[in-house]
Design a protein around this motif. Structure first.
Motif, PDB file in Angstrom:
ATOM      1  N   ASN A   6       0.769  -1.171  -0.049  1.00  0.00           N
ATOM      2  CA  ASN A   6       0.166   0.182   0.281  1.00  0.00           C
ATOM      3  C   ASN A   6       1.364   1.084  -0.138  1.00  0.00           C
ATOM      4  O   ASN A   6       2.149   1.871   1.197  1.00  0.00           O
ATOM      5  CB  ASN A   6      -0.736  -0.161   0.973  1.00  0.00           C
ATOM      6  CG  ASN A   6      -1.991   0.916   1.483  1.00  0.00           C
ATOM      7  OD1 ASN A   6      -1.155   1.913   1.401  1.00  0.00           O
ATOM      8  ND2 ASN A   6      -3.398   0.629   0.924  1.00  0.00           N
ATOM      9  N   PHE A   7       0.532   2.174  -0.548  1.00  0.00           N
ATOM     10  CA  PHE A   7       1.332   3.899  -0.856  1.00  0.00           C
ATOM     11  C   PHE A   7       1.453   3.413   0.045  1.00  0.00           C
ATOM     12  O   PHE A   7       2.577   5.000   0.759  1.00  0.00           O
ATOM     13  CB  PHE A   7       0.691   4.022  -1.646  1.00  0.00           C
ATOM     14  CG  PHE A   7       1.080   3.659  -2.873  1.00  0.00           C
ATOM     15  CD1 PHE A   7       0.175   3.575  -4.091  1.00  0.00           C
ATOM     16  CD2 PHE A   7       2.203   3.501  -3.876  1.00  0.00           C
ATOM     17  CE1 PHE A   7      -0.481   3.163  -5.247  1.00  0.00           C
ATOM     18  CE2 PHE A   7       1.997   2.876  -4.811  1.00  0.00           C
ATOM     19  CZ  PHE A   7       0.659   2.971  -6.026  1.00  0.00           C
ATOM     20  N   THR A   8       0.843   4.163   1.119  1.00  0.00           N
ATOM     21  CA  THR A   8       0.617   5.038   2.596  1.00  0.00           C
ATOM     22  C   THR A   8       1.384   4.328   3.052  1.00  0.00           C
ATOM     23  O   THR A   8       1.833   4.729   4.627  1.00  0.00           O
ATOM     24  CB  THR A   8      -1.413   5.388   3.053  1.00  0.00           C
ATOM     25  OG1 THR A   8      -1.317   3.813   3.345  1.00  0.00           O
ATOM     26  CG2 THR A   8      -1.677   5.871   2.141  1.00  0.00           C
ATOM     27  N   SER A 371      -6.859   2.235   0.724  1.00  0.00           N
ATOM     28  CA  SER A 371      -5.530   2.581  -0.144  1.00  0.00           C
ATOM     29  C   SER A 371      -5.630   3.804  -1.147  1.00  0.00           C
ATOM     30  O   SER A 371      -4.855   4.674  -0.881  1.00  0.00           O
ATOM     31  CB  SER A 371      -5.057   1.744  -0.530  1.00  0.00           C
ATOM     32  OG  SER A 371      -4.436   0.259   0.732  1.00  0.00           O
ATOM     33  N   VAL A 375      -4.832   7.215  -1.189  1.00  0.00           N
ATOM     34  CA  VAL A 375      -3.023   7.847  -2.450  1.00  0.00           C
ATOM     35  C   VAL A 375      -3.721   8.533  -2.862  1.00  0.00           C
ATOM     36  O   VAL A 375      -3.571   9.901  -3.614  1.00  0.00           O
ATOM     37  CB  VAL A 375      -2.797   6.736  -2.476  1.00  0.00           C
ATOM     38  CG1 VAL A 375      -1.189   7.023  -3.952  1.00  0.00           C
ATOM     39  CG2 VAL A 375      -1.838   5.897  -2.471  1.00  0.00           C
ATOM     40  N   TYR A 376      -5.184   8.278  -4.115  1.00  0.00           N
ATOM     41  CA  TYR A 376      -5.617   9.073  -4.758  1.00  0.00           C
ATOM     42  C   TYR A 376      -6.727  10.588  -4.588  1.00  0.00           C
ATOM     43  O   TYR A 376      -7.452  11.376  -5.375  1.00  0.00           O
ATOM     44  CB  TYR A 376      -6.090   8.004  -5.803  1.00  0.00           C
ATOM     45  CG  TYR A 376      -5.438   7.506  -6.456  1.00  0.00           C
ATOM     46  CD1 TYR A 376      -4.574   7.814  -7.387  1.00  0.00           C
ATOM     47  CD2 TYR A 376      -5.091   6.020  -6.419  1.00  0.00           C
ATOM     48  CE1 TYR A 376      -3.788   7.081  -7.783  1.00  0.00           C
ATOM     49  CE2 TYR A 376      -5.067   4.700  -6.937  1.00  0.00           C
ATOM     50  CZ  TYR A 376      -3.450   5.891  -7.780  1.00  0.00           C
ATOM     51  OH  TYR A 376      -2.674   4.655  -8.530  1.00  0.00           O
ATOM     52  N   LYS A 415       5.216   8.402   5.435  1.00  0.00           N
ATOM     53  CA  LYS A 415       3.923   8.070   4.627  1.00  0.00           C
ATOM     54  C   LYS A 415       4.400   8.810   3.649  1.00  0.00           C
ATOM     55  O   LYS A 415       5.292   9.756   3.100  1.00  0.00           O
ATOM     56  CB  LYS A 415       3.082   7.965   4.976  1.00  0.00           C
ATOM     57  CG  LYS A 415       2.631   7.587   6.363  1.00  0.00           C
ATOM     58  CD  LYS A 415       1.379   7.337   7.211  1.00  0.00           C
ATOM     59  CE  LYS A 415       0.476   6.543   8.194  1.00  0.00           C
ATOM     60  NZ  LYS A 415       0.615   7.671   9.329  1.00  0.00           N
ATOM     61  N   HIS A 417       2.047  10.009  -0.399  1.00  0.00           N
ATOM     62  CA  HIS A 417       0.486  11.080  -0.138  1.00  0.00           C
ATOM     63  C   HIS A 417       0.410  11.535  -2.189  1.00  0.00           C
ATOM     64  O   HIS A 417       2.142  11.819  -1.999  1.00  0.00           O
ATOM     65  CB  HIS A 417       0.039  11.219   0.493  1.00  0.00           C
ATOM     66  CG  HIS A 417      -0.560  12.814   1.160  1.00  0.00           C
ATOM     67  ND1 HIS A 417      -0.563  13.636   0.965  1.00  0.00           N
ATOM     68  CD2 HIS A 417       1.575  13.263   0.579  1.00  0.00           C
ATOM     69  CE1 HIS A 417       0.068  14.785   1.656  1.00  0.00           C
ATOM     70  NE2 HIS A 417       1.430  14.770   1.239  1.00  0.00           N
ATOM     71  N   LYS A 418      -0.754  11.390  -2.220  1.00  0.00           N
ATOM     72  CA  LYS A 418      -0.706  12.695  -2.940  1.00  0.00           C
ATOM     73  C   LYS A 418      -0.292  14.242  -2.812  1.00  0.00           C
ATOM     74  O   LYS A 418      -0.598  15.482  -1.692  1.00  0.00           O
ATOM     75  CB  LYS A 418      -1.881  13.443  -3.806  1.00  0.00           C
ATOM     76  CG  LYS A 418      -2.507  14.274  -4.744  1.00  0.00           C
ATOM     77  CD  LYS A 418      -1.677  13.141  -6.600  1.00  0.00           C
ATOM     78  CE  LYS A 418      -2.433  14.505  -7.256  1.00  0.00           C
ATOM     79  NZ  LYS A 418      -1.797  15.776  -7.050  1.00  0.00           N
ATOM     80  N   TYR A 427       3.531  12.645  -5.586  1.00  0.00           N
ATOM     81  CA  TYR A 427       2.668  12.211  -4.830  1.00  0.00           C
ATOM     82  C   TYR A 427       4.715  13.071  -4.332  1.00  0.00           C
ATOM     83  O   TYR A 427       5.693  13.602  -4.775  1.00  0.00           O
ATOM     84  CB  TYR A 427       3.543  11.005  -5.257  1.00  0.00           C
ATOM     85  CG  TYR A 427       2.809  10.804  -5.615  1.00  0.00           C
ATOM     86  CD1 TYR A 427       1.115  10.117  -5.173  1.00  0.00           C
ATOM     87  CD2 TYR A 427       1.899  10.305  -6.677  1.00  0.00           C
ATOM     88  CE1 TYR A 427      -0.267   9.584  -5.530  1.00  0.00           C
ATOM     89  CE2 TYR A 427       0.974   9.495  -7.895  1.00  0.00           C
ATOM     90  CZ  TYR A 427       0.343   9.184  -6.672  1.00  0.00           C
ATOM     91  OH  TYR A 427      -0.611   8.843  -7.478  1.00  0.00           O
TER      92      TYR A 427
END
Length: 440
Positions: A6-8, A371, A375-376, A415, A417-418, A427
């Motif tokens: 997961n990106f976070t 998730s 992120v988005y 983390k 995020h955008k 990001y």
């Protein structure tokens, strides 16, 4: 590739910098490279079926949506109401956590992990009240269940009570904006037409709903009789209900009695019965969850919430200080902001604390929808910073000052995020876990 996540949470395993976060437009996922050795994709952390990222020419640029904290209406409001009514701190916190659980897992005052029950069809209907029905019917039925429900253990009962309080709050938050004057309006469509926000605010002015006790109290003897006969499952078992009410469910019976006149209940819920729905998010995005959009509606919710809690737990309803809620709502209206942080400050005062925590919400691997949102869609770090500033302003107006200006951030797990207001592929990384505001 071998390493999915997961990106976070990616950077807990890999050292990232701004240059290592790139978009591969030839694939259906974002690609992140850490330490110049490992490539991590988002297939398992983000649902590409619903959140596909392709070439810029094929999709609209990323747009910031207006999703803010919703914990102010669930977790914080329930917590403060319980404390006001005289519930002990541990009980108030436990019920507040259980109420917030469908949206966010509250692990501690500084650790808020976003959930994704809003994406499950059955939970949308049963927990978030996205039924397309009437507010009055959903509120009354939910209140009756809350007053009577009893599970096998105290913990299971608390969890169910919290779930019902969440649903109770959502009968207000998930009521459509455009049904006050249906003859004059088609859709506000605030997601795409934010300029209609003032029109929506104006049309809901003075709309406070009904005093719930007037409808609930006449049902208490009726419900008691059938609970003695069938047990507490009468409130959830539609077969028992049909046996008792001439083939009708309790919801159908309530609707016939209270809402059989055209226009009697003009407050319509988002969603549709029995199907997955994106009605709430597609039509008005996060606006319905913002308290300042419908302040009188929220204050009605607080009064009715306090009443059902006082009845269930045998507390003194007269201890509700609605004036304090009116003061907080006034601030939110004037500053067009979330009440997150503001209510938490008032909770801290009740607990005789001299600090308030503002968490940065996050998602863990395995929660695909959460998730993707982290992120988005939603800038949780940006939201937290806005809450910090508004909370400091509120504290300053009420106490005169805060004591740790400029030293609010706590740094912990990194983390990603955008970027706020960045392009669709931009990001950034951050390591603020939560913020702390101290006061005297």
């Amino acid at each position: 590739m071998g390493n999915n996540g997961n990106f976070t949470e990616i950077s807990k395993k890999f050292n990232l910098n701004a240059e290592s976060i790139k978009l591969d437009s030839k694939k259906e996922h974002l690609t992140v490279t850490g330490n110049k050795k490992n490539t991590i994709d988002g297939k398992d952390g983000v649902s590409m079926k619903n959140y596909k990222v392709t070439d810029k020419k094929e999709e609209e640029p990323y747009k910031e949506n207006v999703f803010f904290y919703e914990t102010d209406g669930h977790y914080s409001t329930v917590y403060l109401v319980c404390l006001m009514l005289g519930m002990d701190e541990a009980g108030a916190e436990e019920l507040a956590i259980a109420t917030e659980n469908p949206d966010t897992d509250v692990h501690s005052e500084t650790d808020f992990e976003i959930d994704q029950t809003w994406g499950y069809p059955s939970d949308q209907k049963e927990i978030h009240s996205l039924t397309g029905g009437f507010h009055g019917t959903e509120e009354l039925l939910t209140a009756l269940k809350f007053l009577y429900i009893k599970e096998k253990t105290p913990k299971e009962t608390t969890n169910k009570l919290g779930e019902l309080l969440h649903r109770f709050g959502d009968t207000y938050a998930h009521t459509k904006f455009d049904n006050i004057k249906p003859a004059d309006l088609i859709f506000y469509d605030l997601k795409h037409k934010p300029e209609n926000a003032e029109k929506a605010i104006e049309s809901w002015k003075g709309q406070g709903g009904k005093k719930l006790s007037d409808d609930v109290e006449p049902w208490i003897k009726f419900i008691n009789y059938y609970i003695d006969k069938y047990g507490y499952t009468f409130l959830t078992n539609e077969d028992y209900q049909k046996k008792s009410m001439y083939g009708r469910t309790l919801k159908q019976y309530l609707k016939e009695i209270y809402f059989n006149k055209p226009g009697e209940d003009k407050f319509i819920m988002y969603g549709t019965e029995g199907y997955f729905t994106l009605d709430h998010m597609q039509t008005d995005a996060g606006y319905p969850d913002l308290i300042y959009m419908r302040p009188d509606w929220y204050l009605c919710y607080v009064k009715n919430l306090a009443w059902i809690i006082s009845v269930r737990f045998k507390l003194d309803h007269n201890k509700l200080n609605i004036t304090l809620f009116e003061k907080m709502v006034k601030f939110a209206k004037e500053n067009k902001c979330s009440m997150k942080g503001i209510i938490d400050f008032e909770i801290a005062k009740f607990r005789k604390k001299q600090e308030v925590y503002i968490p940065v919400f996050y998602s863990k691997p395995g929660r695909i929808l959460a998730s993707a949102d982290a992120v988005y869609n939603t800038d949780y770090l940006g939201n937290a910073k806005a809450v910090v500033e508004n909370t400091k302003k509120y504290i300053t107006e009420n106490l005169g000052t805060t004591t740790n200006n400029g030293q609010e951030a706590h740094h912990g797990n990194t983390k990603i995020h955008k970027k706020p207001n960045g392009d669709w592929y931009q990001y950034e990384i951050y390591d603020e876990d939560y913020f702390i505001i101290k006061f005297k």
